[in-house]
Design an enzyme around this catalytic site. Structure first.
Site, PDB file in Angstrom:
ATOM      1  N   THR A   1      -8.638   1.024   4.242  1.00  0.00           N
ATOM      2  CA  THR A   1      -8.436   2.615   3.961  1.00  0.00           C
ATOM      3  C   THR A   1      -9.606   3.473   3.588  1.00  0.00           C
ATOM      4  OG1 THR A   1      -7.140   2.355   2.963  1.00  0.00           O
ATOM      5  CG2 THR A   1      -6.009   1.997   4.622  1.00  0.00           C
TER       6      THR A   1
ATOM      7  N   THR B   1      -4.978   6.105  13.621  1.00  0.00           N
ATOM      8  CA  THR B   1      -4.835   7.779  12.739  1.00  0.00           C
ATOM      9  C   THR B   1      -5.554   8.249  13.498  1.00  0.00           C
ATOM     10  OG1 THR B   1      -6.984   7.942  11.103  1.00  0.00           O
ATOM     11  CG2 THR B   1      -7.622   6.190  12.138  1.00  0.00           C
TER      12      THR B   1
ATOM     13  N   TYR C   1     -14.431   4.271   9.817  1.00  0.00           N
ATOM     14  CA  TYR C   1     -13.492   3.925   9.866  1.00  0.00           C
ATOM     15  C   TYR C   1     -12.757   3.758  10.876  1.00  0.00           C
ATOM     16  CZ  TYR C   1      -9.091   4.970   8.666  1.00  0.00           C
ATOM     17  OH  TYR C   1      -7.549   4.608   8.202  1.00  0.00           O
TER      18      TYR C   1
ATOM     19  N   GLY D   1       0.963  -1.441  -0.541  1.00  0.00           N
ATOM     20  CA  GLY D   1       0.112  -0.313   0.051  1.00  0.00           C
ATOM     21  C   GLY D   1       1.099   1.200   0.166  1.00  0.00           C
ATOM     22  N   MET D   2      -0.110   2.221   0.261  1.00  0.00           N
ATOM     23  CA  MET D   2       0.857   3.875  -0.126  1.00  0.00           C
ATOM     24  C   MET D   2       2.423   3.529   1.276  1.00  0.00           C
ATOM     25  SD  MET D   2      -1.900   6.589   0.146  1.00  0.00           S
ATOM     26  CE  MET D   2      -1.456   7.968   0.998  1.00  0.00           C
TER      27      MET D   2
ATOM     28  N   ALA E   1      -4.653  -3.025   6.092  1.00  0.00           N
ATOM     29  CA  ALA E   1      -6.677  -1.897   6.535  1.00  0.00           C
ATOM     30  C   ALA E   1      -7.228  -2.125   5.690  1.00  0.00           C
ATOM     31  CB  ALA E   1      -6.578  -0.362   7.688  1.00  0.00           C
TER      32      ALA E   1
ATOM     33  N   ASP F   1      -3.764 -12.441   4.244  1.00  0.00           N
ATOM     34  CA  ASP F   1      -4.885 -11.667   4.385  1.00  0.00           C
ATOM     35  C   ASP F   1      -5.107 -12.208   5.510  1.00  0.00           C
ATOM     36  OD1 ASP F   1      -7.541 -11.047   5.366  1.00  0.00           O
ATOM     37  OD2 ASP F   1      -7.877 -11.506   2.429  1.00  0.00           O
TER      38      ASP F   1
ATOM     39  N   LYS G   1     -10.663   1.786  13.496  1.00  0.00           N
ATOM     40  CA  LYS G   1      -9.525   1.321  14.091  1.00  0.00           C
ATOM     41  C   LYS G   1      -9.230   1.589  15.406  1.00  0.00           C
ATOM     42  CE  LYS G   1      -6.541   1.692  11.519  1.00  0.00           C
ATOM     43  NZ  LYS G   1      -4.654   0.907  10.540  1.00  0.00           N
TER      44      LYS G   1
ATOM     45  N   TRP H   1      -3.175  13.042   8.137  1.00  0.00           N
ATOM     46  CA  TRP H   1      -3.778  12.291   6.344  1.00  0.00           C
ATOM     47  C   TRP H   1      -2.228  11.907   5.725  1.00  0.00           C
ATOM     48  CZ3 TRP H   1      -6.764  17.917   5.831  1.00  0.00           C
ATOM     49  CH2 TRP H   1      -6.989  18.122   6.589  1.00  0.00           C
TER      50      TRP H   1
HETATM   51  N1  LIG Z   1      -4.331   6.252   4.401  1.00  0.00           N
HETATM   52  C1  LIG Z   1      -4.244   7.341   5.435  1.00  0.00           C
HETATM   53  O1  LIG Z   1      -4.921   8.540   4.975  1.00  0.00           O
HETATM   54  C2  LIG Z   1      -4.552   6.668   6.918  1.00  0.00           C
HETATM   55  C3  LIG Z   1      -3.858   8.192   7.212  1.00  0.00           C
HETATM   56  C4  LIG Z   1      -3.636   7.225   8.288  1.00  0.00           C
HETATM   57  C5  LIG Z   1      -3.459   6.341   9.083  1.00  0.00           C
HETATM   58  N2  LIG Z   1      -3.239   4.956   8.430  1.00  0.00           N
HETATM   59  C6  LIG Z   1      -3.394   3.496   8.261  1.00  0.00           C
HETATM   60  O2  LIG Z   1      -1.841   3.703   7.900  1.00  0.00           O
HETATM   61  C7  LIG Z   1      -1.437   2.221   7.624  1.00  0.00           C
HETATM   62  C8  LIG Z   1      -1.215   2.143   5.848  1.00  0.00           C
HETATM   63  O3  LIG Z   1      -2.764   2.663   5.735  1.00  0.00           O
HETATM   64  P1  LIG Z   1      -1.675   3.197   3.173  1.00  0.00           P
HETATM   65  O4  LIG Z   1      -2.304   4.650   3.435  1.00  0.00           O
HETATM   66  O5  LIG Z   1      -0.544   2.635   3.619  1.00  0.00           O
HETATM   67  O6  LIG Z   1      -2.770   1.649   3.357  1.00  0.00           O
HETATM   68  P2  LIG Z   1      -3.127   1.500   1.722  1.00  0.00           P
HETATM   69  O7  LIG Z   1      -2.617   2.072   0.817  1.00  0.00           O
HETATM   70  O8  LIG Z   1      -4.611   0.973   1.640  1.00  0.00           O
HETATM   71  O9  LIG Z   1      -2.732   0.265   2.514  1.00  0.00           O
HETATM   72  C9  LIG Z   1      -2.714  -0.532   2.615  1.00  0.00           C
HETATM   73  C10 LIG Z   1      -2.868  -2.111   2.341  1.00  0.00           C
HETATM   74  O10 LIG Z   1      -3.412  -3.280   3.074  1.00  0.00           O
HETATM   75  C11 LIG Z   1      -3.904  -3.840   2.287  1.00  0.00           C
HETATM   76  N3  LIG Z   1      -4.609  -4.751   3.001  1.00  0.00           N
HETATM   77  C12 LIG Z   1      -6.183  -4.702   2.924  1.00  0.00           C
HETATM   78  N4  LIG Z   1      -7.056  -5.230   3.766  1.00  0.00           N
HETATM   79  C13 LIG Z   1      -6.103  -6.571   4.042  1.00  0.00           C
HETATM   80  C14 LIG Z   1      -6.272  -7.367   4.734  1.00  0.00           C
HETATM   81  N5  LIG Z   1      -7.274  -8.153   5.300  1.00  0.00           N
HETATM   82  N6  LIG Z   1      -5.044  -8.201   4.592  1.00  0.00           N
HETATM   83  C15 LIG Z   1      -3.661  -7.753   4.386  1.00  0.00           C
HETATM   84  N7  LIG Z   1      -3.640  -6.921   3.878  1.00  0.00           N
HETATM   85  C16 LIG Z   1      -5.129  -6.137   3.150  1.00  0.00           C
HETATM   86  C17 LIG Z   1      -4.390  -3.302   1.270  1.00  0.00           C
HETATM   87  O11 LIG Z   1      -4.733  -3.705  -0.124  1.00  0.00           O
HETATM   88  P3  LIG Z   1      -5.953  -3.282  -0.844  1.00  0.00           P
HETATM   89  O12 LIG Z   1      -5.629  -2.022  -1.716  1.00  0.00           O
HETATM   90  O13 LIG Z   1      -5.988  -4.545  -2.102  1.00  0.00           O
HETATM   91  O14 LIG Z   1      -7.411  -2.817  -0.497  1.00  0.00           O
HETATM   92  C18 LIG Z   1      -3.580  -2.799   0.637  1.00  0.00           C
HETATM   93  O15 LIG Z   1      -2.676  -3.082   0.161  1.00  0.00           O
HETATM   94  C19 LIG Z   1      -2.990   1.929   7.857  1.00  0.00           C
HETATM   95  O16 LIG Z   1      -3.788   0.718   8.911  1.00  0.00           O
HETATM   96  C20 LIG Z   1      -4.437   2.437   7.522  1.00  0.00           C
HETATM   97  O17 LIG Z   1      -4.761   2.643   8.861  1.00  0.00           O
HETATM   98  C21 LIG Z   1      -4.097   5.197   6.965  1.00  0.00           C
END
Ligand SMILES: NC(=O)c1ccc[n+]([C@@H]2O[C@H](COP(=O)([O-])OP(=O)(O)OC[C@H]3O[C@@H](n4cnc5c(N)ncnc54)[C@H](OP(=O)(O)O)[C@@H]3O)[C@@H](O)[C@H]2O)c1
Length: 304
Positions: A69, A108, A132, A10-11, A67, A43, A136, A157
């Site tokens: 997200t 978050t 969400y 992911g990101m 997660a 998963d 979390k 963000w």
């Molecule tokens: N994005 C934000 O603005 C933000 C802000 C604060 C905190 N966070 C937290 O930071 C963490 C990383 O977020 P990110 O921004 O990198 O989000 P992201 O780009 O959505 O990355 C999350 C990764 O987890 C994968 N995933 C989803 N469901 C899963 C499952 N059941 N088993 C294994 N992998 C799974 C997703 O795959 P798919 O693409 O296939 O769904 C994606 O590759 C998360 O815990 C998020 O809650 C995010």
């Protein structure tokens, strides 16, 4: 150290895994839909698979990023949100306990209700206003059961990942590219969190003996409108109009809190805050974006 990462493609994971490797750690990336070569399928909703893989890998640390997200999807499909963000985290906690691994959970600013007039710190009481945020927070509760050997790090963000960027900044960049006028909300404020800065901060934090709850976001507070105006500046697209609007112009399934602003109080107190300002983070990200735009081929595979 040996570090297993969930949600690695992911990101955040796409910045964190290279940063950990650069520091000499042995990284084991996993994701439910692996993209990068070397990422193992995992998963986190599958409790058995999580236990098996973490036991076999015997990591020193698990960095749990996986997660759901998509905030609006969480609102429409609460079962998916809780299955992934709450139950998935419980599975990871249990497997870490069995394997004796330390744990980092990324949470978050969305656990807060946004009513506080100043930025949130670690002592403030969460009160999420959407699915969400609640799912979390349930993950945080699961991680607290693993006290003394775990870290919960709340980010703001998220920005980063270029083609893997699913969020606001990437969407604005795409529209600026097309020279379109962009309506952007002025009534939501928050703390930007650049994945590269967060990755460096996380890597540094696990090299200390600290545990518990931390906020880790770029310094300063901005509105979405402020971010869009800075993007125009940094891209030199002064001809594009950023229209200030309120969030009533964008009805969305999930309610958004008016403030997701955070301060890194605990890091500050410990002298460990490595996070640059949000303006500097955005400037560096735009620089990466310009380099990508100069290429003819996409730099990395993208999840549809
Ligand atoms: N994005 C934000 O603005 C933000 C802000 C604060 C905190 N966070 C937290 O930071 C963490 C990383 O977020 P990110 O921004 O990198 O989000 P992201 O780009 O959505 O990355 C999350 C990764 O987890 C994968 N995933 C989803 N469901 C899963 C499952 N059941 N088993 C294994 N992998 C799974 C997703 O795959 P798919 O693409 O296939 O769904 C994606 O590759 C998360 O815990 C998020 O809650 C995010």
């Amino acid at each position: 150290m040996k570090i297993l990462v969930t949600g690695a493609d992911g990101m955040l994971g796409s910045a964190l895994c290279p940063e950990l490797a650069r520091r000499g750690h042995e990284v084991r990336p996993t994701d439910r839909r692996p993209l990068a070569p070397g990422t193992h399928p995992l998963d986190v909703c599958d409790a058995e698979a999580v236990s098996r893989l973490i036991a076999a890998a015997a990591p020193d640390w698990v960095m749990h990023l996986a997660a759901e997200t998509d905030v609006d999807r969480c609102e429409r499909e609460p079962e998916t949100a809780y299955r992934t963000n709450a139950a998935g985290t419980e599975h990871v906690v249990r497997a870490c306990r069995q394997a004796g691994a330390r744990l980092v959970y990324i949470s978050t600013a969305g656990v807060f209700d946004g009513q506080k007039p100043s930025p949130y710190h670690e002592g403030d009481v969460p009160n999420p206003i959407n699915v969400y945020g609640r799912s979390k927070l349930a993950g945080e509760t699961a991680v607290r059961q693993y006290e003394g050997v775990s870290l919960t790090v709340r980010a703001g963000w998220m920005v980063g990942g270029l083609e893997r960027d699913k969020k606001f900044v990437w969407k604005i960049l795409q529209r600026l590219e097309r020279d379109e006028a962009v309506p952007v909300v002025t009534d939501k404020i928050g703390s930007l969190t650049f994945t590269e800065d967060l990755s460096r901060g996380l890597a540094a934090l696990i090299e200390t003996r600290h545990t518990g709850l931390f906020h880790m976001a770029n310094r300063g507070v901005c509105s979405r409108y402020d971010i869009a105006c800075k993007l125009v500046d940094y891209l030199g697209r002064q001809g594009v109009v950023i229209q200030p609007v309120t969030s009533e112009a964008f009805p969305l399934p999930a309610p958004r809190s008016p403030s997701e602003a955070m301060e890194n109080r605990r890091l500050d107190e410990l002298g460990l805050d490595l996070m640059p300002s949000w303006e500097e983070a955005l400037r560096v990200y735009v620089e990466h974006y310009r380099q990508l735009a100069g290429r003819t081929q996409p730099a990395a595979p993208v999840k549809e």
